[in-house]
Motif scaffolding. Structure first.
Motif, PDB file in Angstrom:
ATOM      1  N   GLY A 202       0.789  -1.230   0.000  1.00  0.00           N
ATOM      2  CA  GLY A 202       0.000   0.000   0.000  1.00  0.00           C
ATOM      3  C   GLY A 202       0.819   1.277   0.000  1.00  0.00           C
ATOM      4  N   VAL A 203       2.133   1.145   0.097  1.00  0.00           N
ATOM      5  CA  VAL A 203       3.000   2.325   0.134  1.00  0.00           C
ATOM      6  C   VAL A 203       3.218   2.870  -1.277  1.00  0.00           C
ATOM      7  CG1 VAL A 203       5.300   3.198   0.707  1.00  0.00           C
ATOM      8  CG2 VAL A 203       4.168   1.544   2.213  1.00  0.00           C
ATOM      9  N   GLU A 204       3.073   4.183  -1.427  1.00  0.00           N
ATOM     10  CA  GLU A 204       3.392   4.841  -2.697  1.00  0.00           C
ATOM     11  C   GLU A 204       4.763   5.509  -2.549  1.00  0.00           C
ATOM     12  OE1 GLU A 204       1.292   7.731  -6.013  1.00  0.00           O
ATOM     13  OE2 GLU A 204       0.843   8.063  -3.887  1.00  0.00           O
ATOM     14  N   HIS A 205       5.728   5.038  -3.278  1.00  0.00           N
ATOM     15  CA  HIS A 205       7.087   5.562  -3.206  1.00  0.00           C
ATOM     16  C   HIS A 205       7.200   6.721  -4.196  1.00  0.00           C
ATOM     17  CE1 HIS A 205       8.304   1.938  -0.933  1.00  0.00           C
ATOM     18  NE2 HIS A 205       7.439   1.338  -1.727  1.00  0.00           N
ATOM     19  N   GLU A 206       7.146   7.946  -3.677  1.00  0.00           N
ATOM     20  CA  GLU A 206       7.151   9.127  -4.536  1.00  0.00           C
ATOM     21  C   GLU A 206       8.543   9.359  -5.119  1.00  0.00           C
ATOM     22  OE1 GLU A 206       5.405  12.537  -2.778  1.00  0.00           O
ATOM     23  OE2 GLU A 206       3.476  11.553  -2.381  1.00  0.00           O
ATOM     24  N   LEU A 207       8.574   9.648  -6.426  1.00  0.00           N
ATOM     25  CA  LEU A 207       9.847   9.738  -7.151  1.00  0.00           C
ATOM     26  C   LEU A 207       9.866  10.942  -8.082  1.00  0.00           C
ATOM     27  CD1 LEU A 207       9.992   5.990  -8.291  1.00  0.00           C
ATOM     28  CD2 LEU A 207      11.199   6.977  -6.324  1.00  0.00           C
ATOM     29  N   ASP A 208      11.061  11.450  -8.302  1.00  0.00           N
ATOM     30  CA  ASP A 208      11.280  12.456  -9.341  1.00  0.00           C
ATOM     31  C   ASP A 208      11.775  11.797 -10.628  1.00  0.00           C
ATOM     32  OD1 ASP A 208      10.808  14.723  -7.559  1.00  0.00           O
ATOM     33  OD2 ASP A 208      12.726  14.162  -6.638  1.00  0.00           O
ATOM     34  N   ILE A 209      12.539  10.723 -10.466  1.00  0.00           N
ATOM     35  CA  ILE A 209      13.143  10.024 -11.605  1.00  0.00           C
ATOM     36  C   ILE A 209      12.901   8.524 -11.439  1.00  0.00           C
ATOM     37  CG2 ILE A 209      15.291   9.491 -12.831  1.00  0.00           C
ATOM     38  CD1 ILE A 209      16.393  12.173 -11.785  1.00  0.00           C
ATOM     39  N   LEU A 210      12.425   7.891 -12.499  1.00  0.00           N
ATOM     40  CA  LEU A 210      12.234   6.440 -12.491  1.00  0.00           C
ATOM     41  C   LEU A 210      13.117   5.831 -13.578  1.00  0.00           C
ATOM     42  CD1 LEU A 210      10.823   3.900 -11.469  1.00  0.00           C
ATOM     43  CD2 LEU A 210       8.932   4.387 -13.056  1.00  0.00           C
ATOM     44  N   VAL A 211      14.032   4.979 -13.151  1.00  0.00           N
ATOM     45  CA  VAL A 211      14.972   4.333 -14.067  1.00  0.00           C
ATOM     46  C   VAL A 211      14.513   2.900 -14.322  1.00  0.00           C
ATOM     47  CG1 VAL A 211      17.376   3.651 -14.456  1.00  0.00           C
ATOM     48  CG2 VAL A 211      16.863   5.735 -13.147  1.00  0.00           C
ATOM     49  N   LEU A 212      14.335   2.554 -15.585  1.00  0.00           N
ATOM     50  CA  LEU A 212      13.936   1.201 -15.961  1.00  0.00           C
ATOM     51  C   LEU A 212      15.182   0.428 -16.384  1.00  0.00           C
ATOM     52  CD1 LEU A 212      10.774   2.106 -18.070  1.00  0.00           C
ATOM     53  CD2 LEU A 212      10.910   1.624 -15.609  1.00  0.00           C
ATOM     54  N   ALA A 213      15.770  -0.288 -15.444  1.00  0.00           N
ATOM     55  CA  ALA A 213      16.944  -1.107 -15.727  1.00  0.00           C
ATOM     56  C   ALA A 213      16.474  -2.551 -15.898  1.00  0.00           C
ATOM     57  CB  ALA A 213      17.966  -0.989 -14.599  1.00  0.00           C
ATOM     58  N   THR A 214      15.564  -2.730 -16.855  1.00  0.00           N
ATOM     59  CA  THR A 214      14.829  -3.995 -16.968  1.00  0.00           C
ATOM     60  C   THR A 214      15.317  -4.876 -18.115  1.00  0.00           C
ATOM     61  OG1 THR A 214      13.117  -2.664 -18.082  1.00  0.00           O
ATOM     62  CG2 THR A 214      12.752  -3.233 -15.791  1.00  0.00           C
ATOM     63  N   GLY A 215      16.483  -4.570 -18.649  1.00  0.00           N
ATOM     64  CA  GLY A 215      17.114  -5.489 -19.580  1.00  0.00           C
ATOM     65  C   GLY A 215      16.575  -5.450 -20.994  1.00  0.00           C
ATOM     66  N   PHE A 216      16.727  -6.591 -21.670  1.00  0.00           N
ATOM     67  CA  PHE A 216      16.478  -6.658 -23.104  1.00  0.00           C
ATOM     68  C   PHE A 216      15.760  -7.949 -23.497  1.00  0.00           C
ATOM     69  CE2 PHE A 216      20.235  -4.151 -22.313  1.00  0.00           C
ATOM     70  CZ  PHE A 216      20.118  -3.068 -23.173  1.00  0.00           C
ATOM     71  N   ASP A 217      15.109  -7.875 -24.643  1.00  0.00           N
ATOM     72  CA  ASP A 217      14.728  -9.091 -25.351  1.00  0.00           C
ATOM     73  C   ASP A 217      16.009  -9.498 -26.073  1.00  0.00           C
ATOM     74  OD1 ASP A 217      13.747 -11.111 -26.903  1.00  0.00           O
ATOM     75  OD2 ASP A 217      12.215  -9.931 -27.917  1.00  0.00           O
ATOM     76  N   ALA A 218      16.856 -10.194 -25.346  1.00  0.00           N
ATOM     77  CA  ALA A 218      18.255 -10.342 -25.751  1.00  0.00           C
ATOM     78  C   ALA A 218      18.480 -11.430 -26.797  1.00  0.00           C
ATOM     79  CB  ALA A 218      19.123 -10.627 -24.523  1.00  0.00           C
ATOM     80  N   VAL A 219      19.571 -11.303 -27.477  1.00  0.00           N
ATOM     81  CA  VAL A 219      20.133 -12.246 -28.437  1.00  0.00           C
ATOM     82  C   VAL A 219      19.287 -12.346 -29.714  1.00  0.00           C
ATOM     83  CG1 VAL A 219      21.142 -14.533 -28.783  1.00  0.00           C
ATOM     84  CG2 VAL A 219      21.115 -13.549 -26.492  1.00  0.00           C
ATOM     85  N   THR A 220      18.016 -12.759 -29.596  1.00  0.00           N
ATOM     86  CA  THR A 220      17.175 -12.874 -30.795  1.00  0.00           C
ATOM     87  C   THR A 220      16.423 -11.587 -31.105  1.00  0.00           C
ATOM     88  OG1 THR A 220      15.354 -13.761 -29.472  1.00  0.00           O
ATOM     89  CG2 THR A 220      16.834 -15.349 -30.508  1.00  0.00           C
ATOM     90  N   GLY A 221      16.080 -10.811 -30.090  1.00  0.00           N
ATOM     91  CA  GLY A 221      15.247  -9.632 -30.284  1.00  0.00           C
ATOM     92  C   GLY A 221      15.852  -8.601 -31.210  1.00  0.00           C
ATOM     93  N   SER A 222      17.177  -8.488 -31.192  1.00  0.00           N
ATOM     94  CA  SER A 222      17.854  -7.503 -32.030  1.00  0.00           C
ATOM     95  C   SER A 222      17.597  -7.749 -33.506  1.00  0.00           C
ATOM     96  CB  SER A 222      19.361  -7.534 -31.759  1.00  0.00           C
ATOM     97  OG  SER A 222      19.629  -7.359 -30.386  1.00  0.00           O
ATOM     98  N   ILE A 223      17.487  -9.022 -33.887  1.00  0.00           N
ATOM     99  CA  ILE A 223      17.262  -9.390 -35.288  1.00  0.00           C
ATOM    100  C   ILE A 223      15.781  -9.513 -35.596  1.00  0.00           C
ATOM    101  CG2 ILE A 223      17.615 -11.231 -36.986  1.00  0.00           C
ATOM    102  CD1 ILE A 223      20.335 -11.765 -35.680  1.00  0.00           C
ATOM    103  N   SER A 224      15.036 -10.156 -34.709  1.00  0.00           N
ATOM    104  CA  SER A 224      13.628 -10.439 -34.996  1.00  0.00           C
ATOM    105  C   SER A 224      12.748  -9.196 -34.980  1.00  0.00           C
ATOM    106  CB  SER A 224      13.080 -11.483 -34.011  1.00  0.00           C
ATOM    107  OG  SER A 224      13.142 -11.007 -32.685  1.00  0.00           O
ATOM    108  N   GLN A 225      13.250  -8.066 -34.456  1.00  0.00           N
ATOM    109  CA  GLN A 225      12.460  -6.834 -34.504  1.00  0.00           C
ATOM    110  C   GLN A 225      12.438  -6.235 -35.910  1.00  0.00           C
ATOM    111  OE1 GLN A 225      14.143  -3.593 -32.148  1.00  0.00           O
ATOM    112  NE2 GLN A 225      16.214  -4.373 -32.488  1.00  0.00           N
TER     113      GLN A 225
ATOM    114  N   SER B  23      18.155 -22.628 -24.953  1.00  0.00           N
ATOM    115  CA  SER B  23      19.463 -21.995 -24.965  1.00  0.00           C
ATOM    116  C   SER B  23      19.559 -21.037 -26.141  1.00  0.00           C
ATOM    117  CB  SER B  23      20.571 -23.043 -25.068  1.00  0.00           C
ATOM    118  OG  SER B  23      21.839 -22.394 -25.135  1.00  0.00           O
ATOM    119  N   LEU B  24      19.882 -19.785 -25.864  1.00  0.00           N
ATOM    120  CA  LEU B  24      20.044 -18.791 -26.923  1.00  0.00           C
ATOM    121  C   LEU B  24      21.512 -18.633 -27.313  1.00  0.00           C
ATOM    122  CD1 LEU B  24      17.619 -15.986 -25.665  1.00  0.00           C
ATOM    123  CD2 LEU B  24      17.113 -17.970 -27.092  1.00  0.00           C
ATOM    124  N   ASN B  25      22.388 -19.363 -26.618  1.00  0.00           N
ATOM    125  CA  ASN B  25      23.822 -19.238 -26.833  1.00  0.00           C
ATOM    126  C   ASN B  25      24.474 -20.607 -26.964  1.00  0.00           C
ATOM    127  OD1 ASN B  25      24.327 -16.156 -25.992  1.00  0.00           O
ATOM    128  ND2 ASN B  25      22.901 -17.064 -24.538  1.00  0.00           N
TER     129      ASN B  25
END
Length: 554
Positions: free
Chosen positions: A376-399, A515-517
């Protein structure tokens, strides 16, 4: 068709189009030009560097030692001097500017040119490639050097678009930067970019809130400055040896894994050995350690216990210790890429830092003011950083809208099951190659080492085709199936599937988990690639020109 139109079409035909101007694209352009091919590079960014152009977030830094994180050509390394053991983003941007000037690359690179579609024309054995800005070209060969991490993954969180503060994904950070000082900052994600942003923002933020799904098994970077004098001595003999050594080791580093079991040592020997590896810093404890930690759960537990002891010695609060380094590991050590850190754990000793364990207290929604959690806590922010990664390895090509001989999209083919041949080609998509991508050594190899090895193979293949008068090369489905089976077999021998990771696509909702690698190490991979060539390109079908017009152009 008018004379002008025919001339325009002729000008847009050339031998090779390379997509991307990072390490892979730069190397591929240089090698192919030297081999006598007409080559163009299309780059979506406004400058060279690939991941180092886009990833300009605070603290962005490479996790490979300076000595190996560079191209191996003597004309490049002999006149370049690094500043730090692990170079930061700006130093890498400067390095690419130096490489560009030294090799005169930009004259064949079109910047701000994003490729949107590529369709193969079987009547002339050429790709028809379209860009976002309306350009259409017809190269004989298409080489995708798009990297493994160029499609950002955004969290599926209710209300994300309603946030009224500053919000950016780390991979799409503004080139002009963001002022963090004195701000209330939230960071979602604790992968490599999350660790780096947290280290930078913790000391300057009025308050930092970290939203952690899984603790990062971060290891000490052991960063230090470099002197020109020391590097001059290294260049005399050591640098050439290190750069040659890269291709001889499991992961393309200057060191390799130790082919000895953790329990082949006495407890005392094991402790001292772990301490030595840890003290060296970097990825040495992981990729320069004992191979059985990747396949033996007991050995892996020993590595985790050692890592955990090192972490909790640096974290004051027992509750923080529990969240950052739990007694029961959430997944085996090293089956997700660990980040390198400098003061990451000390940040959590600061009174202005809050750590939210999303396994216990998940995010409910993003609000205009911040992030609301299940308690129930609302964490008030000025800046929100999305360090949520990638659709890695295949996403770069399949997009990209890539269609092969039967018109099918590669994203649909790979959506059912990722399948390649040698991690560089794909059945049904002739004259198309990719490096540092799907089912290559990619995530388990130093980047420049991988792109040089694959870049040389691709250049030699196209050169062999020219010599033999061939205009088309395509992997057979049988060869592709056999390669995928080998990739899966090697992967199944390890503990890799015990973690939710971009190594196997499980970080992306709905993505098939596999396995993507290639996890068998660089020496085995090189042997497999070499044997294909020695067999006369085993597993490939090579064809000559289909018309007299094509014959004249050979």
């Amino acid at each position: 068709m008018s004379t002008e139109q025919r001339q325009s079409q002729q000008e847009e035909e050339f031998d090779v189009l390379v997509v991307g101007a990072g390490f892979a694209g730069a190397y591929q352009l240089h090698k192919l030009r030297n081999a006598g091919f007409s080559v163009k590079v299309f780059e979506a960014g406004s400058g060279m560097g690939g991941t180092w152009y886009w990833n300009c977030y605070p603290g962005a830094r490479v996790d490979s030692d300076f000595s190996i994180y560079q191209l191996s050509m003597e004309e490049l390394w002999k006149d370049w001097t690094w500043k730090e053991r692990f170079p930061g983003r700006q130093e890498l941007v400067d390095y690419f500017a130096y490489v560009d000037k030294k090799l005169d690359l930009s004259r064949d690179i079109s910047f701000d040119t994003r490729v949107t579609a590529a369709h193969f024309d079987t009547t002339v054995d050429r790709w028809i490639v379209s860009t976002e800005n309306g350009r259409v070209v017809r190269p004989r060969f298409l080489i995708l050097c798009t990297g493994f991490a160029s499609k950002p993954l955004y969290p599926n969180v209710k209300g994300l678009e309603t946030f009224q503060g500053v919000m950016h994904h780390t991979a799409r950070w503004p080139q002009t930067g963001v002022d963090l000082a004195g701000k209330r900052i939230g960071v979602i994600g604790t992968g490599a970019s999350g660790v780096q942003v947290i280290q930078e923002s913790g000391p300057v933020a009025s308050h930092l809130t970290v939203f952690q799904r899984t603790p990062n098994y971060a290891m000490p970077m052991v960063q230090h400055d470099l002197t020109e004098e020391a590097q001059t001595k290294m260049k005399a003999e050591l640098i050439p040896a290190i750069l040659r050594r890269r291709k001889q080791t499991f992961a393309g580093f200057q060191y390799s894994t130790i082919d000895r079991g953790v329990f082949d040592m006495t407890p005392e020997e094991r402790l001292l050995s772990f301490e030595d590896l840890w003290r060296l810093g970097g990825l040495q404890f992981w990729l320069g350690g004992y191979t059985d930690i990747f396949v033996d759960e007991r050995a892996n537990d020993e590595a985790y216990r050692f890592w955990r002891k090192k972490v909790i010695e640096r974290v004051n609060d027992p509750e923080m210790q529990r969240k950052l380094a739990p007694e029961v590991p959430p997944h085996p050590f090293g089956v997700k890429r660990p980040a390198l850190e400098q003061n990451y754990y000390e940040v959590y000793n600061q009174p202005n830092v809050t750590l939210i364990d999303l396994a216990e207290n998940p995010i409910v929604e993003v609000t205009p003011k911040g992030v609301k959690t299940q308690d129930g806590v609302e964490h008030e922010l000025d800046i929100l950083v999305l360090a949520t990664g990638f659709d890695a390895v295949t996403g770069s090509i399949s997009q990209i809208d890539i269609r092969g001989t039967d018109g099918s999209l590669i994203r649909e083919k790979w959506g059912n099951r990722l399948s390649t041949y040698l991690g560089m080609t794909c059945a049904g998509y002739p004259n198309m190659f990719f490096s540092y991508g799907p089912q290559g050594p990619t995530a388990f190899c130093n980047g420049p080492t991988c792109v040089e090895m694959q870049g040389d193979w691709i250049t030699n293949c196209i050169s062999d085709m020219r010599e033999k008068g061939k205009t088309c090369i395509q992997a057979t489905q049988e060869a592709e199936d056999a390669f995928v089976a080998r990739v899966d077999e090697i992967y199944s021998q390890g503990l890799w599937d015990r973690a939710k990771s971009w190594y196997n696509g499980s970080n992306v909702p709905g993505k098939r988990i596999q396995s993507l690698n290639f996890t068998g190490g660089l020496p085995l991979y090189q042997t497999m690639c070499r044997e294909v060539v020695e067999g006369g390109y085993t597993g490939f079908i090579l064809e000559g020109p289909k018309s007299d017009t094509q014959k004249e152009k050979l």
